[in-house]
Design a protein around this motif. Structure first.
Motif, PDB file in Angstrom:
ATOM      1  N   SER A 354       0.815  -1.211   0.000  1.00 20.21           N
ATOM      2  CA  SER A 354       0.000   0.000   0.000  1.00 20.21           C
ATOM      3  C   SER A 354       0.845   1.256   0.000  1.00 20.21           C
ATOM      4  N   PHE A 355       2.015   1.198   0.718  1.00 19.06           N
ATOM      5  CA  PHE A 355       2.923   2.341   0.717  1.00 19.06           C
ATOM      6  C   PHE A 355       3.553   2.555  -0.663  1.00 19.06           C
ATOM      7  N   GLU A 356       3.891   1.477  -1.333  1.00 19.97           N
ATOM      8  CA  GLU A 356       4.504   1.594  -2.660  1.00 19.97           C
ATOM      9  C   GLU A 356       3.551   2.214  -3.660  1.00 19.97           C
ATOM     10  N   ILE A 357       2.258   2.091  -3.398  1.00 16.84           N
ATOM     11  CA  ILE A 357       1.271   2.682  -4.306  1.00 16.84           C
ATOM     12  C   ILE A 357       1.323   4.203  -4.262  1.00 16.84           C
ATOM     13  N   LEU A 358       1.730   4.784  -3.071  1.00 13.17           N
ATOM     14  CA  LEU A 358       1.736   6.236  -2.902  1.00 13.17           C
ATOM     15  C   LEU A 358       2.794   6.932  -3.746  1.00 13.17           C
ATOM     16  N   GLY A 359       3.880   6.234  -4.134  1.00 14.32           N
ATOM     17  CA  GLY A 359       4.863   6.824  -5.030  1.00 14.32           C
ATOM     18  C   GLY A 359       6.178   7.145  -4.369  1.00 14.32           C
ATOM     19  N   LYS A 360       7.041   7.892  -5.080  1.00 12.16           N
ATOM     20  CA  LYS A 360       8.399   8.195  -4.625  1.00 12.16           C
ATOM     21  C   LYS A 360       8.404   9.239  -3.504  1.00 12.16           C
ATOM     22  N   GLU A 361       7.430  10.185  -3.437  1.00 12.92           N
ATOM     23  CA  GLU A 361       7.405  11.218  -2.389  1.00 12.92           C
ATOM     24  C   GLU A 361       7.213  10.596  -1.023  1.00 12.92           C
ATOM     25  N   PHE A 362       6.347   9.631  -0.922  1.00  9.40           N
ATOM     26  CA  PHE A 362       6.143   8.954   0.363  1.00  9.40           C
ATOM     27  C   PHE A 362       7.383   8.178   0.775  1.00  9.40           C
ATOM     28  N   LYS A 363       8.117   7.665  -0.194  1.00  3.98           N
ATOM     29  CA  LYS A 363       9.357   6.943   0.125  1.00  3.98           C
ATOM     30  C   LYS A 363      10.377   7.882   0.743  1.00  3.98           C
ATOM     31  N   ALA A 364      10.457   9.133   0.218  1.00  3.88           N
ATOM     32  CA  ALA A 364      11.379  10.115   0.817  1.00  3.88           C
ATOM     33  C   ALA A 364      10.957  10.452   2.245  1.00  3.88           C
ATOM     34  N   LEU A 365       9.650  10.622   2.486  1.00  6.76           N
ATOM     35  CA  LEU A 365       9.153  10.903   3.844  1.00  6.76           C
ATOM     36  C   LEU A 365       9.434   9.730   4.777  1.00  6.76           C
ATOM     37  N   ALA A 366       9.275   8.486   4.240  1.00  9.78           N
ATOM     38  CA  ALA A 366       9.533   7.316   5.078  1.00  9.78           C
ATOM     39  C   ALA A 366      11.003   7.229   5.441  1.00  9.78           C
ATOM     40  N   ASP A 367      11.888   7.560   4.505  1.00 13.58           N
ATOM     41  CA  ASP A 367      13.327   7.567   4.809  1.00 13.58           C
ATOM     42  C   ASP A 367      13.663   8.613   5.860  1.00 13.58           C
ATOM     43  N   GLU A 368      13.040   9.811   5.708  1.00 15.77           N
ATOM     44  CA  GLU A 368      13.286  10.874   6.711  1.00 15.77           C
ATOM     45  C   GLU A 368      12.758  10.464   8.078  1.00 15.77           C
ATOM     46  N   TYR A 369      11.615   9.782   8.105  1.00 15.98           N
ATOM     47  CA  TYR A 369      11.036   9.301   9.372  1.00 15.98           C
ATOM     48  C   TYR A 369      11.960   8.264  10.018  1.00 15.98           C
ATOM     49  N   CYS A 370      12.503   7.393   9.210  1.00 12.94           N
ATOM     50  CA  CYS A 370      13.432   6.375   9.743  1.00 12.94           C
ATOM     51  C   CYS A 370      14.692   7.028  10.298  1.00 12.94           C
ATOM     52  N   ARG A 371      15.153   8.091   9.618  1.00 19.34           N
ATOM     53  CA  ARG A 371      16.352   8.783  10.113  1.00 19.34           C
ATOM     54  C   ARG A 371      16.082   9.465  11.443  1.00 19.34           C
ATOM     55  N   LEU A 372      14.936  10.108  11.538  1.00 22.16           N
ATOM     56  CA  LEU A 372      14.585  10.786  12.793  1.00 22.16           C
ATOM     57  C   LEU A 372      14.412   9.791  13.913  1.00 22.16           C
ATOM     58  N   ARG A 373      13.785   8.666  13.638  1.00 18.23           N
ATOM     59  CA  ARG A 373      13.623   7.640  14.674  1.00 18.23           C
ATOM     60  C   ARG A 373      14.965   7.146  15.135  1.00 18.23           C
ATOM     61  N   SER A 374      15.905   7.004  14.198  1.00 11.26           N
ATOM     62  CA  SER A 374      17.247   6.532  14.556  1.00 11.26           C
ATOM     63  C   SER A 374      17.961   7.553  15.434  1.00 11.26           C
ATOM     64  N   GLU A 375      17.819   8.856  15.101  1.00  7.31           N
ATOM     65  CA  GLU A 375      18.441   9.897  15.931  1.00  7.31           C
ATOM     66  C   GLU A 375      17.814   9.936  17.312  1.00  7.31           C
ATOM     67  N   ILE A 376      16.500   9.783  17.382  1.00  5.79           N
ATOM     68  CA  ILE A 376      15.822   9.779  18.695  1.00  5.79           C
ATOM     69  C   ILE A 376      16.323   8.628  19.546  1.00  5.79           C
ATOM     70  N   GLU A 377      16.463   7.478  18.958  1.00  4.35           N
ATOM     71  CA  GLU A 377      16.937   6.321  19.709  1.00  4.35           C
ATOM     72  C   GLU A 377      18.362   6.558  20.197  1.00  4.35           C
ATOM     73  N   ASN A 378      19.193   7.152  19.341  1.00  5.96           N
ATOM     74  CA  ASN A 378      20.575   7.435  19.751  1.00  5.96           C
ATOM     75  C   ASN A 378      20.622   8.434  20.906  1.00  5.96           C
ATOM     76  N   LYS A 379      19.784   9.472  20.832  1.00 12.28           N
ATOM     77  CA  LYS A 379      19.775  10.483  21.914  1.00 12.28           C
ATOM     78  C   LYS A 379      19.230   9.894  23.203  1.00 12.28           C
ATOM     79  N   LYS A 380      18.247   9.025  23.095  1.00 10.89           N
ATOM     80  CA  LYS A 380      17.726   8.368  24.293  1.00 10.89           C
ATOM     81  C   LYS A 380      18.808   7.519  24.951  1.00 10.89           C
ATOM     82  N   TRP A 381      19.539   6.837  24.090  1.00 10.18           N
ATOM     83  CA  TRP A 381      20.621   5.991  24.624  1.00 10.18           C
ATOM     84  C   TRP A 381      21.698   6.837  25.271  1.00 10.18           C
ATOM     85  N   ALA A 382      22.054   7.954  24.611  1.00 10.69           N
ATOM     86  CA  ALA A 382      23.069   8.852  25.199  1.00 10.69           C
ATOM     87  C   ALA A 382      22.582   9.464  26.498  1.00 10.69           C
ATOM     88  N   LEU A 383      21.309   9.885  26.564  1.00  8.31           N
ATOM     89  CA  LEU A 383      20.764  10.438  27.777  1.00  8.31           C
ATOM     90  C   LEU A 383      20.761   9.427  28.915  1.00  8.31           C
TER      91      LEU A 383
END
Length: 391
Positions: A354-383
């Motif tokens: 269903s996500f692939e149906i939305l196109g390339k713009e949603f893929k860029a948002l999903a990549d940005e979301y994954c990056r932010l989640r990764s940074e949040i996890e890293n900051k939580k671990w550092a804290l």
């Protein structure tokens, strides 16, 4: 009726004017005149009929054919005798020529193998004349043969009337000038019969030694006696060899015929076997196949049952009843978790689809979301690490 026949015969052969001349020409040796033929028409008719079966000499056609055949046979025999005479003469000349060549060749071989003994006093050595009678004889004979051969090669062909060009301008007269002196030639001719006889005798003795090796240790007289009977023995052996060769040919022909008969009989047997197979075996082949199939099915079922029994026996020897029940529970739990994981995987695949149906713009948002989640996890671990260090 006879008059009609006479007229028919006259009409067939020609006019009456030249009929008498034809009859007289057909029988020149017969003392008959044209008046006699005119006065005796029946006799003329008889001569006309005889002329069809006889020639001018009075011979019948069959007798003339036989005489011609006899003449041909006689001419053939004369030609054959003449050919045999010429052949014997050529063979005699060829044997003599080859004998002379062999004598020269043997002389060269003996000359090549003769070694002189070493002489220490070469300066005091007395000069020796190396031209021995035997050497002079062979040299003279070799020169005569070479001169005769060259003259024969240089002679123009007798089969044509045209003169052929000579080789290098040489003529037979030039070559004949190289003939040895007459004194040497006469001396060679006087000694030639004895030398040739000795050579041929030695060849015969060698042939006798080859044919009968046991006679090498015998005396010369006994060898001479055996040598006189050698030709008869060789003729006998030749006849025997030809007879054996003929027998071998006959046996080969007989063997070939027997092989053909054997092959024919073998083919008949093969055809009979094929008939038996096609007519008798194929009728019960279905029943045999069905019985064999039932046997194989029973055997396969028996093997499967034996495998199950062996599996159960191995399980009983390896595990206790409690461990088997525990393993079964673990297996059931793992199968349930595997089933849940497969369901979760299927749901995730549906979401991804269903996500692939939305196109390339949603893929860029999903990549940005994954990056932010990764940074949040890293900051939580550092804290969390800083909080752990302060405490």
């Amino acid at each position: 009726m006879s008059n009609v026949t006479e007229k028919t015969t006259v009409n067939l052969l020609g006019k009456e004017a030249n009929l008498h001349q034809q009859v007289l020409a057909s029988f020149p040796l017969c003392d008959v005149t044209e008046d006699d033929l005119t006065q005796n028409p029946r006799f003329c008719k008889l001569l006309v009929l005889l002329a069809q079966h006889m020639d001018r000499t009075g011979l019948t056609a069959s007798l003339k054919a036989e005489l011609e055949k006899l003449c041909f046979c006689w001419c053939f025999l004369q030609t054959e005798q003449n050919l045999q005479s010429q052949r014997r003469q050529w063979l005699r000349t060829e044997v003599l020529h080859r004998g002379l060549q062999e004598m020269i060749q043997d002389h060269h071989v003996r000359k090549a193998h003769v070694t002189e003994p070493p002489d220490q006093n070469m300066c005091f050595r007395r000069p020796v004349n190396k031209t021995t009678p035997d050497l002079q004889f062979h040299e003279t004979m070799e020169k005569c043969l070479l001169v005769a051969q060259c003259v024969r090669q240089l002679d123009p062909s007798s089969a044509t009337n045209e003169e052929q060009p000579f080789v290098f301008g040489l003529t037979p007269r030039h070559v004949k000038e190289l003939t040895p002196p007459d004194k040497d030639v006469q001396r060679m001719r006087r000694a030639l019969p004895k030398q040739l006889e000795n050579h041929l005798r030695q060849k015969c003795l060698h042939l006798l030694s080859y044919y009968q090796p046991e006679c090498e240790t015998e005396s010369e007289g006994l060898k001479t006696v055996k040598l006189s009977h050698l030709s008869a023995l060789l003729d006998k052996e030749k006849t025997r060899a030809e007879s054996l060769r003929g027998t071998c040919r006959e046996n080969a022909v007989l063997l070939q015929r027997q092989s053909q008969v054997y092959l024919c009989e073998l083919m008949k047997c093969i055809q009979l076997l094929q008939t038996l197979i096609l007519d008798h075996r194929l009728k019960i082949q279905t029943d045999l196949d069905r019985s064999k199939l039932d046997y194989l099915e029973g055997k396969c079922e028996l093997v499967l049952q034996k495998l199950k029994a062996e599996t159960v026996e191995v399980q009983l020897d390896t595990y206790t009843p409690d461990s088997i029940s525990a393993h079964r529970k673990i297996r059931e739990k793992l199968e349930a978790e595997l089933k849940a994981c497969r369901a979760e995987k299927q749901a995730a695949e549906l979401k991804l689809t269903s996500f692939e149906i939305l196109g390339k713009e949603f893929k860029a948002l999903a990549d940005e979301y994954c990056r932010l989640r990764s940074e949040i996890e890293n900051k939580k671990w550092a804290l969390a690490e800083l909080t752990h260090v302060k405490s």
